[in-house]
Design an enzyme around this catalytic site. Structure first.
Site, short mmCIF file in Angstrom:
data_model
loop_
_atom_site.label_atom_id
_atom_site.label_comp_id
_atom_site.label_asym_id
_atom_site.label_seq_id
_atom_site.Cartn_x
_atom_site.Cartn_y
_atom_site.Cartn_z
N ASP A 22 0.86 -1.19 0.00
CA ASP A 22 0.00 0.00 0.00
C ASP A 22 0.89 1.24 0.00
O ASP A 22 1.88 1.29 0.75
CB ASP A 22 -0.91 0.01 1.24
CG ASP A 22 -1.94 -1.13 1.21
OD1 ASP A 22 -2.13 -1.73 0.13
OD2 ASP A 22 -2.55 -1.42 2.27
N HIS A 53 1.24 -7.86 0.30
CA HIS A 53 0.09 -8.69 0.66
C HIS A 53 -0.79 -8.93 -0.55
O HIS A 53 -0.63 -8.26 -1.58
CB HIS A 53 -0.71 -8.04 1.82
CG HIS A 53 -1.15 -6.63 1.55
ND1 HIS A 53 -0.28 -5.55 1.53
CD2 HIS A 53 -2.37 -6.11 1.27
CE1 HIS A 53 -0.94 -4.45 1.26
NE2 HIS A 53 -2.22 -4.76 1.09
N ARG A 69 -16.03 -12.82 0.99
CA ARG A 69 -15.22 -12.02 1.92
C ARG A 69 -15.58 -10.56 1.74
O ARG A 69 -15.74 -10.08 0.61
CB ARG A 69 -13.74 -12.24 1.61
CG ARG A 69 -12.80 -11.34 2.40
CD ARG A 69 -11.33 -11.69 2.11
NE ARG A 69 -10.44 -10.67 2.63
CZ ARG A 69 -9.89 -10.70 3.84
NH1 ARG A 69 -10.14 -11.71 4.67
NH2 ARG A 69 -9.09 -9.72 4.23
C1 LIG Z 1 -3.09 -0.81 -9.83
C2 LIG Z 1 -3.32 0.18 -9.01
C3 LIG Z 1 -4.49 0.22 -8.06
C4 LIG Z 1 -4.02 1.20 -7.02
C5 LIG Z 1 -3.39 2.24 -7.93
C6 LIG Z 1 -2.46 1.37 -8.76
O1 LIG Z 1 -2.04 1.97 -9.96
C7 LIG Z 1 -1.25 0.98 -7.89
C8 LIG Z 1 -1.58 1.06 -6.38
C9 LIG Z 1 -2.98 0.52 -6.08
C10 LIG Z 1 -3.44 0.79 -4.66
C11 LIG Z 1 -3.15 -0.35 -3.66
C12 LIG Z 1 -3.65 0.07 -2.27
C13 LIG Z 1 -5.06 0.69 -2.30
O2 LIG Z 1 -6.01 -0.35 -2.49
C14 LIG Z 1 -5.18 1.73 -3.44
C15 LIG Z 1 -6.52 2.49 -3.35
C16 LIG Z 1 -4.01 2.63 -3.44
O3 LIG Z 1 -3.90 3.72 -2.91
O4 LIG Z 1 -2.98 2.07 -4.17
C17 LIG Z 1 -4.94 1.00 -4.76
C18 LIG Z 1 -5.08 1.82 -6.06
C19 LIG Z 1 -6.51 1.75 -6.63
O5 LIG Z 1 -7.16 0.71 -6.57
O6 LIG Z 1 -6.93 2.77 -7.17
O1 AKG Z 2 -9.50 -6.85 0.80
C1 AKG Z 2 -8.53 -7.13 1.51
O2 AKG Z 2 -8.59 -7.88 2.45
C2 AKG Z 2 -7.20 -6.45 1.20
C3 AKG Z 2 -7.28 -5.57 -0.01
C4 AKG Z 2 -6.10 -4.67 -0.17
O3 AKG Z 2 -5.00 -5.04 0.15
C5 AKG Z 2 -6.31 -3.34 -0.72
O4 AKG Z 2 -7.47 -2.99 -1.04
O5 AKG Z 2 -5.31 -2.59 -0.82
FE FE2 Z 3 -3.57 -3.42 0.12
#
Ligand SMILES: C=C1C[C@]23C[C@@]1(O)CC[C@H]2[C@@]12CC[C@H](O)[C@@](C)(C(=O)O1)[C@H]2[C@@H]3C(=O)O
Ligand code: AKG
Ligand code: FE2
Length: 332
Positions: free
Chosen positions: A206, A261, A271
């Site tokens: 994250d 993760h 879930r």
């Molecule tokens: C593939 C992607 C989804 C994400 C933005 C990204 O380009 C890379 C980081 C991804 C992530 C992972 C953690 C969170 O779920 C999230 C909201 C974040 O801040 O970074 C997601 C992004 C997303 O789903 O928009």
């Molecule tokens: O849904 C979950 O339990 C984890 C998902 C997650 O890692 C995310 O949304 O960044």
């Molecule tokens: Fe995550």
């Protein structure tokens, strides 16, 4: 959730665990927030795992179950209703596609920013959903703030709100996410120790400071240990799980590592997870905390703002090492 036909499901990443199962996987660190030694336990867990479970967290169970029930109602709506909350750009309702760069998973979700009223069009009772979200988010934000202050205490840095003030700032760029993983008929379990699994949410770290995760009692979440082995996190609907994010890795100059993760789909149970991602304001510089740097210790990272990091993250794939572009090349 749209039910996929057989050829369509083949586009989902599957993983094969050929490795023999570890006989004694390490236990997930458990921190009881009501105990006086919790600060030290948090620091140890952040250094060793970048992940820990929290009990005696102070978030009322009533807030948790109300939001769970609103979220369950939302995800049971017809697709056309859920889509009224808008496509995830990045906020809104998303189905299978995660982020803008081609990642997919066996998941549907609602992604919200925490500093604007969410668009809950299409939901049956937007007002009651909004109240449930507000109550839950306020309580989780308070707990996250306490944890960040305990981290500052444990690291012996002052002021103790040096980290927490970033997520408590009015301009904080925090994000909230509800993920729903329906049962997946394609999950194959075999008895010889080899299993083939469908990815619900692919491996990633994250980007934020910390993430605060709560799920129902369905398994699926796994974390990666430093040696690359994946361990399953036993679900616990009464507890919270804390992830160290990339920003905290940088602020501790690599002393804490953000935890990789992922979530695997389940063949029989759905879930539901709720994650509060504690982000700093967009203009905030993300750099090692000066009070953590000893002697002539150098920063491992180039200087960047949260805005720059987020922009770069949104042009990456889920599994990419996003911090790599910000690491300094240090001559040895
Ligand atoms: C593939 C992607 C989804 C994400 C933005 C990204 O380009 C890379 C980081 C991804 C992530 C992972 C953690 C969170 O779920 C999230 C909201 C974040 O801040 O970074 C997601 C992004 C997303 O789903 O928009
Ligand atoms: O849904 C979950 O339990 C984890 C998902 C997650 O890692 C995310 O949304 O960044
Ligand atoms: Fe995550």
């Amino acid at each position: 959730m749209v039910i996929l036909s057989k050829p369509a499901i083949e586009q989902f990443s599957c993983i094969r665990n050929k490795q023999a199962a570890t006989l004694f996987p390490p236990l997930i660190p458990l921190v009881d927030l009501s105990k006086p030694d919790s600060r030290q336990q948090i620091i140890k867990a952040c250094e060793e795992f970048g992940f820990f479970k929290v009990i005696n967290h102070g978030v009322p169970m009533d807030f948790i179950s109300r939001l769970e029930s609103e979220a369950t109602k939302f995800f049971s709506l017809p697709l056309s209703e859920k889509e009224k909350t808008g496509q995830p750009k990045p906020y809104g309702y998303g189905n299978k596609r995660i982020g803008p760069n081609g990642d997919v998973g066996w998941v549907e979700y609602l992604l919200l920013t925490t500093n604007q009223d969410p668009n809950l069009l299409g939901t049956e009772n937007p007002e009651s959903f909004r109240i449930a979200l507000d109550n839950y988010m306020a309580a989780v934000k308070k707990m996250a703030c306490e944890i960040l202050e305990m981290i500052a205490d444990g690291l012996k840095i002052q002021p103790r709100n040096v980290l927490s003030k970033l997520m408590m700032d009015e301009q904080s760029d925090s994000v909230f996410r509800l993920n729903h993983y329906p049962p997946c008929p394609e999950v194959v379990q075999s008895l010889n120790g080899t299993s083939s699994n469908v990815i619900g949410f692919g491996e990633h770290t994250d980007p934020q400071i910390i993430s605060v995760l709560r799920s129902n009692n369905t398994s699926g979440l796994q974390i990666s240990l430093r040696d690359g082995t994946w361990i399953s996190v036993p679900p616990d609907q009464y507890s919270f799980f804390i992830n160290v994010g990339d920003s905290l890795q940088v602020m501790t100059n690599g002393r804490f590592k953000s935890v990789k993760h992922r979530v695997l789909a389940n063949s029989v149970k759905s879930r539901l997870s709720m994650i509060y991602f504690c982000g700093p304001p967009l203009s905030e510089k993300i750099a090692p905390l000066p009070s953590l740097m000893r002697g002539d210790q150098q920063s491992l990272y180039k200087e960047f703002t949260w805005f720059e990091y987020k922009k770069s993250a949104y042009s990456s794939r889920l599994a990419d090492n996003r911090l790599m572009h910000f690491e300094k090349i240090v001559a040895s």
